[in-house]
Design a protein around this motif. Structure first.
Motif, PDB file in Angstrom:
ATOM      1  N   GLN A   1      15.119  32.470  95.402  1.00  0.00           N
ATOM      2  CA  GLN A   1      14.292  33.512  94.816  1.00  0.00           C
ATOM      3  C   GLN A   1      15.214  34.688  94.512  1.00  0.00           C
ATOM      4  O   GLN A   1      15.755  35.317  95.415  1.00  0.00           O
ATOM      5  N   LEU A   2      15.394  34.964  93.222  1.00  0.00           N
ATOM      6  CA  LEU A   2      16.356  35.962  92.777  1.00  0.00           C
ATOM      7  C   LEU A   2      15.622  37.208  92.298  1.00  0.00           C
ATOM      8  O   LEU A   2      14.710  37.122  91.467  1.00  0.00           O
ATOM      9  N   TYR A   3      16.010  38.365  92.820  1.00  0.00           N
ATOM     10  CA  TYR A   3      15.409  39.628  92.365  1.00  0.00           C
ATOM     11  C   TYR A   3      15.994  40.001  91.006  1.00  0.00           C
ATOM     12  O   TYR A   3      17.206  39.888  90.774  1.00  0.00           O
ATOM     13  N   ILE A   4      15.145  40.468  90.111  1.00  0.00           N
ATOM     14  CA  ILE A   4      15.555  40.812  88.739  1.00  0.00           C
ATOM     15  C   ILE A   4      15.461  42.327  88.531  1.00  0.00           C
ATOM     16  O   ILE A   4      14.419  42.930  88.765  1.00  0.00           O
ATOM     17  N   ASP A   5      16.564  42.917  88.095  1.00  0.00           N
ATOM     18  CA  ASP A   5      16.600  44.364  87.861  1.00  0.00           C
ATOM     19  C   ASP A   5      15.958  44.767  86.531  1.00  0.00           C
ATOM     20  O   ASP A   5      15.388  45.850  86.423  1.00  0.00           O
ATOM     21  N   ARG A   6      16.121  43.924  85.520  1.00  0.00           N
ATOM     22  CA  ARG A   6      15.611  44.295  84.195  1.00  0.00           C
ATOM     23  C   ARG A   6      15.054  43.060  83.488  1.00  0.00           C
ATOM     24  O   ARG A   6      15.726  42.031  83.399  1.00  0.00           O
ATOM     25  N   LEU A   7      13.819  43.191  83.006  1.00  0.00           N
ATOM     26  CA  LEU A   7      13.209  42.158  82.162  1.00  0.00           C
ATOM     27  C   LEU A   7      13.026  42.739  80.767  1.00  0.00           C
ATOM     28  O   LEU A   7      12.417  43.790  80.596  1.00  0.00           O
ATOM     29  N   TYR A   8      13.581  42.064  79.786  1.00  0.00           N
ATOM     30  CA  TYR A   8      13.348  42.416  78.383  1.00  0.00           C
ATOM     31  C   TYR A   8      12.340  41.429  77.802  1.00  0.00           C
ATOM     32  O   TYR A   8      12.396  40.228  78.093  1.00  0.00           O
ATOM     33  N   CYS A   9      11.426  41.928  76.981  1.00  0.00           N
ATOM     34  CA  CYS A   9      10.424  41.075  76.333  1.00  0.00           C
ATOM     35  C   CYS A   9      10.394  41.356  74.839  1.00  0.00           C
ATOM     36  O   CYS A   9      10.471  42.514  74.422  1.00  0.00           O
ATOM     37  N   HIS A  10      10.277  40.308  74.042  1.00  0.00           N
ATOM     38  CA  HIS A  10      10.010  40.487  72.613  1.00  0.00           C
ATOM     39  C   HIS A  10       8.727  39.756  72.252  1.00  0.00           C
ATOM     40  O   HIS A  10       8.037  39.225  73.131  1.00  0.00           O
TER      41      HIS A  10
ATOM     42  N   LEU B   1      23.165  47.662  82.802  1.00  0.00           N
ATOM     43  CA  LEU B   1      24.230  48.309  83.564  1.00  0.00           C
ATOM     44  C   LEU B   1      24.970  47.301  84.440  1.00  0.00           C
ATOM     45  O   LEU B   1      24.425  46.243  84.789  1.00  0.00           O
ATOM     46  N   PRO B   2      26.208  47.618  84.829  1.00  0.00           N
ATOM     47  CA  PRO B   2      26.980  46.710  85.688  1.00  0.00           C
ATOM     48  C   PRO B   2      26.257  46.392  86.995  1.00  0.00           C
ATOM     49  O   PRO B   2      25.569  47.236  87.565  1.00  0.00           O
ATOM     50  N   GLY B   3      26.418  45.149  87.430  1.00  0.00           N
ATOM     51  CA  GLY B   3      25.846  44.727  88.698  1.00  0.00           C
ATOM     52  C   GLY B   3      24.400  44.315  88.643  1.00  0.00           C
ATOM     53  O   GLY B   3      23.847  43.832  89.634  1.00  0.00           O
ATOM     54  N   MET B   4      23.748  44.493  87.497  1.00  0.00           N
ATOM     55  CA  MET B   4      22.340  44.137  87.356  1.00  0.00           C
ATOM     56  C   MET B   4      22.136  42.636  87.193  1.00  0.00           C
ATOM     57  O   MET B   4      23.044  41.909  86.768  1.00  0.00           O
ATOM     58  N   THR B   5      20.934  42.183  87.521  1.00  0.00           N
ATOM     59  CA  THR B   5      20.440  40.892  87.049  1.00  0.00           C
ATOM     60  C   THR B   5      19.450  41.195  85.927  1.00  0.00           C
ATOM     61  O   THR B   5      18.560  42.034  86.079  1.00  0.00           O
ATOM     62  N   ILE B   6      19.633  40.523  84.786  1.00  0.00           N
ATOM     63  CA  ILE B   6      18.856  40.808  83.576  1.00  0.00           C
ATOM     64  C   ILE B   6      18.363  39.495  82.991  1.00  0.00           C
ATOM     65  O   ILE B   6      19.133  38.541  82.847  1.00  0.00           O
ATOM     66  N   VAL B   7      17.082  39.447  82.625  1.00  0.00           N
ATOM     67  CA  VAL B   7      16.531  38.241  82.000  1.00  0.00           C
ATOM     68  C   VAL B   7      15.666  38.612  80.808  1.00  0.00           C
ATOM     69  O   VAL B   7      15.185  39.735  80.683  1.00  0.00           O
TER      70      VAL B   7
ATOM     71  N   GLY C   1      29.030  43.753  82.533  1.00  0.00           N
ATOM     72  CA  GLY C   1      29.276  43.382  83.915  1.00  0.00           C
ATOM     73  C   GLY C   1      28.014  43.042  84.666  1.00  0.00           C
ATOM     74  O   GLY C   1      27.910  43.263  85.872  1.00  0.00           O
ATOM     75  N   ALA C   2      27.030  42.494  83.958  1.00  0.00           N
ATOM     76  CA  ALA C   2      25.760  42.093  84.559  1.00  0.00           C
ATOM     77  C   ALA C   2      25.629  40.576  84.530  1.00  0.00           C
ATOM     78  O   ALA C   2      26.267  39.898  83.723  1.00  0.00           O
ATOM     79  N   VAL C   3      24.795  40.050  85.411  1.00  0.00           N
ATOM     80  CA  VAL C   3      24.428  38.632  85.358  1.00  0.00           C
ATOM     81  C   VAL C   3      23.153  38.549  84.533  1.00  0.00           C
ATOM     82  O   VAL C   3      22.073  38.920  84.997  1.00  0.00           O
ATOM     83  N   ALA C   4      23.284  38.106  83.300  1.00  0.00           N
ATOM     84  CA  ALA C   4      22.172  38.116  82.342  1.00  0.00           C
ATOM     85  C   ALA C   4      21.991  36.724  81.760  1.00  0.00           C
ATOM     86  O   ALA C   4      22.974  36.091  81.355  1.00  0.00           O
TER      87      ALA C   4
END
Length: 463
Positions: free
Chosen positions: A23-32, A118-124, A137-140
């Protein structure tokens, strides 16, 4: 010592399922507008709200026209998708950069330029090219619609941890060679499935010398190698790019953030599951000749002969060439083309327009070529004007369209007609990707500019 990928990923793990996903915490979710409607419907059906709405940012980009944006969208499906996103964002209280607003553009362009990534974030995001954001520098990485709903409801996602790969490229890129050419070169060497199951860290002197725009292009195309995502460790280039961005930390928070970001790197003794190394001197301006991004070659080379193709791949190779109207052993230098597309989340940034303008300045667009020059955001459009690039381009016979995904994919008005050749700075050249029957040749902004002037595939170094 752990890799940087391990550091970011492991620090976001909430819990692990025995012999299963994490279970991975996500810092930023982008939606289109394309992959989000079903996710919103799922929340609505289950009576759920968005768990952390301030960490979700929405934007229509795939379906929006790149002209007359002040008028209703002509295509009924596209119009409905955009309007549905507007309603969903209002209902669920989410930040949305709507069409026609000065904040709109392609979500993978706007995210970094606003400092939302931003660096260090998890982004999906429900889009495979979310890997673009790895450049900071993010895991996206891209996710499916049901996973979008999962993140909306819990700000977490269930994922199997990918393996780690480091691709090191050393040396100085030659004249006319861009990060797009580096990516196309890697695809041809690794193939479009060579990085499947891996998360790629790009390293080496070639990468450290790249601008942020160049790194965004490189990370964008990680998916075309089959990778789950790709990223670059943050450094001074990253910090200079992010400083002063709208949502980047300010004042004392900025100093604290940079101090942390400097720790985000793989140790010298870090162990990767796979390591590959390449020499920048081996890379020249490149083009594709087939119907997957890995079917590429140096612009002065010839299409491979059948004898050079793996036996198991001959049938698909022949099918691809038949679709493109090409032949084994054929040179494409001088091949007549019909369309040129500059833009997409791959090459729709200000640096790409500077490169294109540098080639066409003092020349005139070929009367036989239809050229679509599409900024990746309204900020890029304003930068084009501020730097006077619009005048350079207009004097050369080009016009600039309004921001959007445009001819990257056939989901809006910008479709390449059947049988026509398009030299495109986008990321995919699949059959029909730019319109039913369209033929796509992937290339850098410099190669696209040279083709737009001459009306044929041209080595930009000769101009």
């Amino acid at each position: 010592m752990n890799t940087l990928f391990d550091k970011i990923w492991d620090s976001h793990v909430v819990q692990s399922v025995p012999d299963g996903p994490q279970q991975l915490y996500i810092d930023r979710l982008y939606c289109h507008e394309v992959t989000s409607p079903q996710a919103f419907d799922e929340l609505r059906a289950r009576g759920l709200k968005c768990f952390r709405p301030k960490q979700i940012v929405c934007m229509p980009d795939h379906n929006i026209p790149t002209h007359d944006q002040d008028k209703p969208i002509a295509d009924p499906i596209g119009r409905r998708q955009v309007e549905t996103l507007d309603r969903n964002c209002s209902e669920f209280g989410l930040k949305e950069y709507r069409m026609k607003s000065s904040d709109n553009g392609i979500i993978h362009v706007v995210g970094p330029e606003k400092g939302l990534s931003l660096p260090g974030m998890t982004i999906v995001c429900g889009d495979s090219h979310t890997s673009t954001h790895g450049a900071v520098g993010a895991v996206a990485f891209g996710i499916g619609t049901s996973e979008v709903a999962m993140v909306m409801a819990s700000q977490c996602i269930l994922q199997q941890k990918p393996k780690s790969m480091r691709i090191t490229i050393n040396g100085k890129l030659g004249p006319g060679v861009t990060p797009k050419d580096v990516a196309l070169y890697l695809m041809s060497r690794i193939t479009t499935s060579g990085a499947t199951g891996y998360f790629v860290e790009y390293a080496g002197s070639t990468v450290s010398q790249m601008s942020m725009e160049g790194r965004l292009t490189l990370c964008n195309l990680s998916i075309e190698m089959g990778a789950r995502g790709g990223f670059v460790a943050p450094d001074e280039v990253t910090f200079r790019y992010l400083k002063g961005r709208q949502y980047a930390p300010k004042g004392a928070e900025w100093n604290r953030a940079v101090a942390y970001w400097r720790t985000l790197r793989s140790g010298e003794d870090a162990v990767f599951d796979r390591e590959l190394s390449f020499d920048a001197a081996d890379i020249e301006p490149r083009i594709t000749y087939g119907t997957n991004p890995g079917m590429g070659m140096g612009i002065n080379d010839s299409i491979p002969q059948l004898s050079d193709v793996e036996t198991t791949e001959v049938a698909s190779f022949e099918k691809s060439l038949a679709y493109m109207g090409f032949h084994p052993g054929e040179k494409l230098l001088g091949k007549k083309i019909d369309y040129v597309f500059l833009g997409a989340c791959t090459n729709g940034r200000i640096e790409d327009f500077r490169a294109f303008a540098s080639v066409v300045k003092g020349h005139q667009k070929s009367p036989d070529v239809v050229a679509w020059l599409v900024p990746g955001s309204w900020l890029v459009a304003s930068q084009i004007k501020a730097e006077g690039l619009d005048k350079v381009l207009q004097q050369a016979g080009f016009s600039i369209r309004q921001p959007g995904c445009s001819a990257c994919l056939a989901m809006n008005d910008d479709k390449v007609p059947a049988g026509k050749y398009c030299v495109s700075t986008s990321n995919r050249n699949f059959e029909g990707r730019q319109g039913p029957g369209s033929r796509t040749i992937l290339a850098s902004p410099l190669v696209a500019a040279a083709a737009a002037i001459t009306g044929c595939i041209t080595d930009p170094r000769t101009l």
